[in-house]
Design a protein around this motif. Structure first.
Motif, short mmCIF file in Angstrom:
data_model
loop_
_atom_site.label_atom_id
_atom_site.label_comp_id
_atom_site.label_asym_id
_atom_site.label_seq_id
_atom_site.Cartn_x
_atom_site.Cartn_y
_atom_site.Cartn_z
N ILE B 36 73.35 39.29 40.81
CA ILE B 36 73.84 38.02 40.26
C ILE B 36 73.80 37.01 41.40
O ILE B 36 73.80 37.37 42.57
N PHE B 70 80.82 36.74 46.64
CA PHE B 70 80.93 37.97 45.87
C PHE B 70 79.58 38.28 45.26
O PHE B 70 78.95 37.41 44.67
N ARG B 72 77.08 41.58 43.25
CA ARG B 72 77.14 42.85 42.53
C ARG B 72 75.75 43.48 42.50
O ARG B 72 74.76 42.80 42.31
N ILE B 73 75.71 44.79 42.69
CA ILE B 73 74.46 45.53 42.63
C ILE B 73 74.70 46.80 41.82
O ILE B 73 75.55 47.62 42.19
N SER B 74 73.98 46.97 40.72
CA SER B 74 74.08 48.21 39.95
C SER B 74 73.21 49.26 40.62
O SER B 74 72.05 49.02 40.92
N LEU B 81 77.98 48.63 43.08
CA LEU B 81 78.36 48.24 44.44
C LEU B 81 78.71 46.75 44.46
O LEU B 81 77.91 45.92 44.06
N TYR B 82 79.91 46.46 44.91
CA TYR B 82 80.33 45.06 45.05
C TYR B 82 80.31 44.68 46.52
O TYR B 82 80.75 45.45 47.38
N PHE B 84 81.63 41.88 49.21
CA PHE B 84 82.59 40.81 49.41
C PHE B 84 82.37 40.17 50.76
O PHE B 84 82.47 40.84 51.79
#
Lengths: 92, 195
Positions: B36, B70, B72-74, B81-82, B84
């Motif tokens: 994202i 922030f 996000r990785i699926s 996996l987030y 930060f």
């Protein structure tokens, strides 16, 4: 309807909180609290409080990162999780 | 509070923290690999906790916002996996502890032109016991310092991995994240062997 929209409507009073909770309970979507906060442009702390309320009503479940609890309980479980994460990143 | 896979979808969330001084490339790093657009999540804090805000000497400003990146990785194995990115400004360091809680480990991004900007991050993770790797951001592929010079300048021990990484390049970011997980894994294995 997206979870963001539901919460936004609940916050603006267009939906009762229990209605919002019901909609969310029937949705199978999963979203990070911080992601929700960013999408809604609402501080993370606000979403955290609202999410805790919804959880207390049984509308949603909140999943914590398993790392701390797993690493406390068993090194083997934690190592297994880390191997999976490593494999996952490698496969990107 | 539940832990482990969510009952609804069975996805397991994990996170890695990306730290470093202000303007070192954290947003770029997160954006290079996140599925994202990096989100900027804002936390409103009052002046009482934020310290002095000199822009508003008359006291009209009662709150200020702080942004953190922030991403996000699926991953396969039903993992998410987030990433930060910590707020870079010194006065927001109090937020780091919450960000670091439950993290697999951390990346400390270093700009060798402003090496002192990352001391606070290194100090924080060392004290907290969070495994971290140092990633030297190589803009335009220039390797400005040799690893041992970087290690000396940062006063970090031989156990801390140093990697070179162009924060704009996905594969570099991917390798850096793998280095974090490998480092944590090594530590877990050696702790298991010692006990």
């Amino acid at each position: 309807m997206k979870i963001q929209e539901v919460i936004l409507k609940a916050m603006s009073g267009k939906l009762k909180w229990w209605e919002a909770a019901e909609i969310i309970a029937h949705s199978r979507k999963e979203i990070a609290i911080v992601e929700l906060a960013a999408n809604l442009e609402v501080p993370v702390g606000v979403i955290r409080v609202l999410a805790a309320d919804l959880r207390d009503q049984g509308a949603i479940t909140i999943t914590e990162p398993p790392t701390e609890t797993v690493s406390d309980s068993s090194d083997n479980d934690y190592a297994e999780l880390l191997h999976k994460v490593l494999d996952g990143i490698r496969a990107l | 509070m539940g832990s482990g896979p969510s009952e609804r979808t069975g996805l397991t969330p994990v996170k890695i923290v990306v730290a470093g001084g202000f303007g070192v490339g954290k947003t770029t790093f997160v954006g290079a690999i996140s599925e994202i657009e990096p989100l900027r999540s804002e936390a409103i804090i009052t002046d009482a906790s934020a310290g002095i805000d000199e822009l508003y000497p008359d006291g009209t400003k009662t709150e200020t916002t702080v942004a953190m990146d922030f991403g996000r990785i699926s991953l396969k194995h039903r993992l998410v996996l987030y990433l930060f990115g910590t707020p870079g400004q010194d006065r927001f360091h109090f937020m780091w502890d919450e960000l670091a809680r439950g993290a697999i480990g951390a990346v400390v991004l270093v700009d060798t032109r402003r090496i002192d900007a990352c001391f606070a991050a290194i100090d924080f993770f060392e004290k907290r016991g969070t495994p971290f790797v140092v990633a030297v951001n190589t803009f335009h592929g220039r390797r400005i310092h040799e690893p041992e010079l970087v290690r000396e300048a940062l006063r970090i021990g031989p156990e801390v991995p140093i990697v070179y990484c162009d924060a704009r390049v996905r594969v570099d970011v991917q390798r850096t994240l793998m280095a974090v997980v490998e480092h944590t894994l090594e530590r877990v294995m050696s702790e298991a062997a010692a006990s």
